[in-house]
Motif scaffolding. Structure first.
Motif: not given
Length: 311
Positions: A248-271, A297-301
């Motif tokens: 009760t009152g403890q929902p959880v959600i999980t997901a794998h999300v593919v983002v642009d490679d440059r997000c990891f290079e620029s440090g934008h991933a946390p945002q 990344t698309a490669e990891l996917r």
């Protein structure tokens, strides 16, 4: 990379308060069992016998609820990362199953007695019915403030409330027998009690099974969740998207999300993670305090897809 929160249990003070209420309710219900068992023997009333069986189910369910509430106080550890948070769901499932058994028995026996009525002393039946109702009202008052806290407390309140209605049916049957001599009133009251038990028990059974089967929580459309995430900047794909309830009152959600490679290079991933969390809070009624999102990344996917194909 992922985002999440502490999986610790709910505050123990609230749980200890629930346990105390359950103990008091169990004591009151045990008194009802003894009083109604004596009354069913003295009067031969089917309604009182059925209500006694119901009270036995209530007492057993409350005892299980007390045990569950006690176990829920045990903290989480590396072997039990959620502690015993789900024990309340298992306890409620057992109580629902027990109520279904009692309700079915009452219905079968009630139909049989409808055609073979037995003479029941109305005055004695009235006395025992009042004793049961008073004790049930006291138990209801004890549990009322916490009935929505979790499945365990809800099941306990439901059992006591239904038993109070059963006692009320016994009282009405006694009054009818005293005033009109209509002995079938006792059997009709027994069938009334059975009708109270079965539908509500079935609803509780269905809800607890949904949690144990890890179905998507009510109010959450995963297709909509996927659409909202895909609409965010730099998101290319969402897969392995799951949502469920621990308790009760403890929902959880999980997901794998593919983002642009440059997000990891620029440090934008946390945002991006922060934006996804804000999106979930804004658009969906369920508060996902435990959200685990893995950015890829698309490669990891591609590697994941290849591993699945060769498995």
């Amino acid at each position: 990379m992922g985002a999440g929160h502490n999986h610790g249990p709910v505050p123990q003070r609230a749980d200890r308060g629930m346990r105390r209420r359950l103990l008091v309710a169990f004591g009151l219900t045990a008194v009802i069992v003894v009083a109604q068992a004596v009354g069913s023997v003295v009067t031969g009333s089917l309604a009182l016998l059925t209500d006694t069986a119901h009270a036995v189910g209530d007492a057993s369910g409350l005892l299980v609820a007390v045990i569950a509430a006690t176990m829920m106080l045990r903290p989480a550890n590396s072997n039990r990362t959620w502690g015993f948070a789900r024990i309340e769901v298992v306890a409620a499932l057992g109580q629902a199953a027990l109520l279904l058994v009692v309700g079915t028995y009452a219905a079968v026996e009630g139909i049989r007695r409808l055609f073979e009525p037995q003479e029941v002393p109305g005055t004695e039946l009235l006395v025992f019915g009042i004793v049961g109702l008073v004790a049930n009202i006291a138990a209801i008052a004890v549990l009322a403030t916490s009935r929505g806290a979790n499945f365990n407390m809800r099941a306990a309140f439901l059992e006591v409330f239904n038993d109070a209605l059963g006692s009320l049916g016994v009282i009405i049957a006694a009054i009818v027998i005293n005033t009109t001599g209509f002995q079938q009133a006792d059997t009709i009251a027994a069938l009334f009690i059975a009708a109270l038990i079965v539908p509500r028990a079935f609803m509780l059974l269905r809800e607890t099974v949904r949690v144990l089967m890890e179905f998507t929580p009510k109010g959450v459309d995963l297709d909509e969740v996927r659409i909202h995430i895909l609409e965010l900047d730099h998101v290319r794909e969402v897969h392995d998207l799951h949502a469920s309830m621990i308790g009760t009152g403890q929902p959880v959600i999980t997901a794998h999300v593919v983002v642009d490679d440059r997000c990891f290079e620029s440090g934008h991933a946390p945002q991006i993670l922060e934006t996804m969390q804000a999106c979930l809070r804004e658009h969906f009624p369920v508060s996902f305090d435990h959200a685990t999102i893995q950015l890829e990344t698309a490669e990891l996917r591609g590697r994941e897809s290849g591993a699945v194909q060769h498995a």
